[in-house]
Write a protein that holds these residues in place. Structure first.
Motif, mmCIF file in Angstrom:
data_model
loop_
_atom_site.group_PDB
_atom_site.id
_atom_site.type_symbol
_atom_site.label_atom_id
_atom_site.label_comp_id
_atom_site.label_asym_id
_atom_site.label_seq_id
_atom_site.Cartn_x
_atom_site.Cartn_y
_atom_site.Cartn_z
ATOM 1 N N THR A 161 46.680 -33.214 43.137
ATOM 2 C CA THR A 161 47.636 -34.135 42.519
ATOM 3 C C THR A 161 46.989 -34.883 41.365
ATOM 4 O O THR A 161 47.584 -35.005 40.291
ATOM 5 C CB THR A 161 48.134 -35.138 43.579
ATOM 6 O OG1 THR A 161 48.540 -34.411 44.723
ATOM 7 C CG2 THR A 161 49.299 -35.949 43.075
ATOM 8 N N ASN B 273 48.070 -34.430 37.422
ATOM 9 C CA ASN B 273 48.559 -35.614 36.714
ATOM 10 C C ASN B 273 47.757 -35.891 35.452
ATOM 11 O O ASN B 273 48.312 -36.331 34.454
ATOM 12 C CB ASN B 273 48.546 -36.831 37.641
ATOM 13 C CG ASN B 273 49.850 -36.952 38.384
ATOM 14 O OD1 ASN B 273 50.856 -37.331 37.812
ATOM 15 N ND2 ASN B 273 49.838 -36.562 39.637
ATOM 16 N N PRO C 74 61.800 -33.362 38.500
ATOM 17 C CA PRO C 74 60.840 -34.181 39.246
ATOM 18 C C PRO C 74 61.024 -35.659 38.891
ATOM 19 O O PRO C 74 61.455 -35.995 37.783
ATOM 20 C CB PRO C 74 59.485 -33.680 38.756
ATOM 21 C CG PRO C 74 59.745 -32.355 38.171
ATOM 22 C CD PRO C 74 61.129 -32.390 37.639
ATOM 23 N N ARG C 75 60.711 -36.534 39.833
ATOM 24 C CA ARG C 75 60.813 -37.969 39.557
ATOM 25 C C ARG C 75 59.512 -38.664 39.937
ATOM 26 O O ARG C 75 58.686 -38.107 40.645
ATOM 27 C CB ARG C 75 61.983 -38.567 40.331
ATOM 28 C CG ARG C 75 61.737 -38.619 41.833
ATOM 29 C CD ARG C 75 62.652 -39.642 42.490
ATOM 30 N NE ARG C 75 62.117 -39.976 43.795
ATOM 31 C CZ ARG C 75 62.835 -39.926 44.913
ATOM 32 N NH1 ARG C 75 64.091 -39.554 44.901
ATOM 33 N NH2 ARG C 75 62.279 -40.267 46.070
ATOM 34 N N ARG C 76 59.355 -39.885 39.432
ATOM 35 C CA ARG C 76 58.164 -40.676 39.758
ATOM 36 C C ARG C 76 58.544 -41.829 40.664
ATOM 37 O O ARG C 76 59.481 -42.565 40.375
ATOM 38 C CB ARG C 76 57.544 -41.236 38.478
ATOM 39 C CG ARG C 76 56.632 -40.269 37.774
ATOM 40 C CD ARG C 76 56.235 -40.804 36.412
ATOM 41 N NE ARG C 76 55.730 -39.712 35.586
ATOM 42 C CZ ARG C 76 54.464 -39.324 35.597
ATOM 43 N NH1 ARG C 76 53.597 -39.931 36.371
ATOM 44 N NH2 ARG C 76 54.070 -38.323 34.839
ATOM 45 N N GLY C 77 57.813 -41.977 41.767
ATOM 46 C CA GLY C 77 58.109 -43.054 42.705
ATOM 47 C C GLY C 77 56.964 -44.022 42.821
ATOM 48 O O GLY C 77 56.216 -44.217 41.865
ATOM 49 N N ARG D 260 57.856 -33.818 48.380
ATOM 50 C CA ARG D 260 58.092 -34.896 49.345
ATOM 51 C C ARG D 260 58.105 -34.355 50.772
ATOM 52 O O ARG D 260 57.632 -35.021 51.697
ATOM 53 C CB ARG D 260 59.402 -35.616 49.005
ATOM 54 C CG ARG D 260 59.312 -36.389 47.697
ATOM 55 C CD ARG D 260 60.465 -37.350 47.528
ATOM 56 N NE ARG D 260 61.699 -36.714 47.097
ATOM 57 C CZ ARG D 260 61.975 -36.401 45.839
ATOM 58 N NH1 ARG D 260 61.109 -36.659 44.888
ATOM 59 N NH2 ARG D 260 63.123 -35.845 45.529
ATOM 60 N N THR E 111 53.488 -43.096 41.754
ATOM 61 C CA THR E 111 53.382 -42.823 40.313
ATOM 62 C C THR E 111 52.997 -41.382 40.001
ATOM 63 O O THR E 111 52.479 -41.084 38.936
ATOM 64 C CB THR E 111 52.374 -43.756 39.591
ATOM 65 O OG1 THR E 111 51.062 -43.434 40.040
ATOM 66 C CG2 THR E 111 52.658 -45.212 39.849
ATOM 67 N N ILE E 112 53.274 -40.476 40.954
ATOM 68 C CA ILE E 112 53.060 -39.060 40.654
ATOM 69 C C ILE E 112 54.424 -38.380 40.629
ATOM 70 O O ILE E 112 55.367 -38.848 41.271
ATOM 71 C CB ILE E 112 52.165 -38.381 41.716
ATOM 72 C CG1 ILE E 112 52.723 -38.631 43.114
ATOM 73 C CG2 ILE E 112 50.740 -38.852 41.598
ATOM 74 C CD1 ILE E 112 52.084 -37.796 44.177
ATOM 75 N N GLU E 113 54.506 -37.298 39.855
ATOM 76 C CA GLU E 113 55.771 -36.565 39.803
ATOM 77 C C GLU E 113 55.967 -35.792 41.091
ATOM 78 O O GLU E 113 55.084 -35.050 41.514
ATOM 79 C CB GLU E 113 55.737 -35.599 38.626
ATOM 80 C CG GLU E 113 56.097 -36.257 37.317
ATOM 81 C CD GLU E 113 56.338 -35.232 36.225
ATOM 82 O OE1 GLU E 113 56.237 -34.030 36.512
ATOM 83 O OE2 GLU E 113 56.630 -35.662 35.102
ATOM 84 N N THR E 114 57.097 -35.974 41.737
ATOM 85 C CA THR E 114 57.360 -35.212 42.952
ATOM 86 C C THR E 114 58.741 -34.575 42.899
ATOM 87 O O THR E 114 59.679 -35.144 42.333
ATOM 88 C CB THR E 114 57.308 -36.100 44.213
ATOM 89 O OG1 THR E 114 58.206 -37.191 44.036
ATOM 90 C CG2 THR E 114 55.920 -36.617 44.474
ATOM 91 N N LYS F 193 48.973 -33.478 32.896
ATOM 92 C CA LYS F 193 50.267 -33.887 32.336
ATOM 93 C C LYS F 193 50.091 -35.042 31.363
ATOM 94 O O LYS F 193 50.727 -35.085 30.315
ATOM 95 C CB LYS F 193 51.215 -34.293 33.463
ATOM 96 C CG LYS F 193 51.974 -33.103 34.020
ATOM 97 C CD LYS F 193 52.788 -33.506 35.226
ATOM 98 C CE LYS F 193 53.173 -32.280 36.004
ATOM 99 N NZ LYS F 193 53.505 -32.585 37.399
#
Lengths: 290, 92
Positions: free
Chosen positions: A279, A283, B37-40, B51, B43-46, A286
């Motif tokens: 991860t 990141n 994808p969204r950031r929660g 999830r 703060t990572i794209e999932t 990206k």
């Protein structure tokens, strides 16, 4: 959204999926099945429930092995990463000597693990080994088969000898990819050597260094052959890392159930760490791609 | 084909069946309802699949922790996992 997603491409992955199923997924499922049962061989099993997991999770022996394992990984990372970077910085950038350095650096990586173990096992002996004999002559009572501290020193030094070049080669590749313009700009600004390292070289090496840390962590976390050859996990259980302890449990004592539960916990830890690294790496990619 | 060599039991079969079912369900969901994808909070794209992975891996550790520390029936850990799964799908 002018990009068309074609999910049919997934069918091309099918052969690999089948291979992985037979080489990894089905054996792993079997381990899960073993972990909730007890057996005395002959393919006869008795239901045990979560008993083995409870035993493994509360066992001081497993906790000890995990503690030693984490300490070992932390120590070799703390030595190999800075040392690897330092070596990469000292290596010539091009020309004849650059090739010589590269060949010399990759030599330890080509030696099979059990041979590395044998080399150091002999090197550390006081009767015929160069290192052991020298230490003995210097008046240091050196005995890695009896003294836990000596056993740790030889296992750590062996791992540093074997794997620091991997970190150095990765860092070297990262350094080579930095365009000359950055250094020229730094020169114009009269940046010190430290600042060049801190603000140009280190950030540019971030990606490869993360890969180096991941590879070295995983490899050291699963280390088996070298300490097994040199110390056999001893003296006592001083250098019994997770794999060595697991093999003792599964093959030495034929406790398949507890060993299976142990393997699953081991696997979960590795899965968690790999996911965190993966991860973080994606990141960073990206963030750089923006 | 005899499955005896794999030492199957009903609980482990249900365990793997549930995971396989979840994977199939999420595959169908991904095809029927594509998503970005969204950031929660992490703060990572999932994506939904990420999830699910975080939920399953976390649940394994919650169960292990419960088994090692609490001494209470294991079913309660499943309840905590359900809350954890809700939190992950809501906020991560």
């Amino acid at each position: 959204m002018d990009k068309i997603e074609n999910n049919k491409a997934w069918f091309l992955v099918l052969p690999v999926l089948l291979l992985v199923a037979f080489s990894a997924v089905i054996p792993l499922m079997t381990v899960v099945n073993y972990s909730v049962q007890d057996t005395f061989g002959n393919n006869v099993f008795f239901w045990e429930g979560l008993g083995w997991f409870k035993e493994v999770l509360t066992s001081s022996r497993v906790h000890g092995a995990l503690g030693r394992q984490l300490a070992f990984s932390a120590i070799i990372l703390a030595i190999q990463i800075p040392l690897g970077i330092a070596i990469a910085l000292c290596m010539p950038k091009r020309g004849f000597w650059a090739s010589v350095c590269l060949v010399l650096m990759s030599l330890p990586l080509l030696i099979p693990w059990n041979v590395v173990g044998t080399i150091w096992q002999i090197l550390g002996r006081t009767d015929i080994g160069l290192l052991g004999y020298t230490l003995d002559q210097l008046g240091i009572s050196w005995n890695y088969a009896r003294n836990p501290v000596h056993a740790w020193i030889i296992v750590v030094v062996m791992d540093v000898w074997h794997w620091t070049s991997l970190v150095a080669l990765l860092a070297y590749a990262g350094l080579q990819s930095i365009p000359q313009a950055y250094y020229q700009a730094a020169k114009i600004d009269q940046a010190s050597r430290w600042k060049v390292f801190r603000y140009i070289e280190l950030p540019k090496m971030q990606g490869v260094l993360l890969i180096a840390i991941l590879l070295r962590f995983m490899d050291s976390f699963m280390i088996y052959t070298e300490p097994f050859v040199v110390t056999g996990g001893g003296p006592g259980s001083a250098t019994s890392f997770l794999s060595i302890d697991l093999v003792k449990m599964a093959l030495g004592q034929f406790d398949l159930g507890p060993a299976a539960a142990f393997s699953i916990m081991y696997f979960l830890i590795i899965l968690l760490v790999s996911w965190v690294f993966y991860t973080v790496m994606t990141n960073i990619d990206k963030a750089e791609g923006k | 084909m005899s499955l005896q060599w794999m030492a199957w039991t009903m609980p482990t079969a249900i365990f793997f069946g549930t995971i396989a079912g979840l994977l199939i369900l999420f595959t169908i969901l991904a095809i029927r309802f594509p998503e970005t994808p969204r950031r929660g909070v992490l703060t990572i794209e999932t994506t939904r699949g990420d999830r699910l992975f975080i939920t399953l891996l976390g649940s394994a550790f919650i169960n292990a922790g419960w088994l090692a520390l609490s001494g209470q029936p294991q079913w309660w850990a499943l309840g905590i996992c359900a809350l954890y799964a809700y939190a992950v799908f809501r906020w991560v």
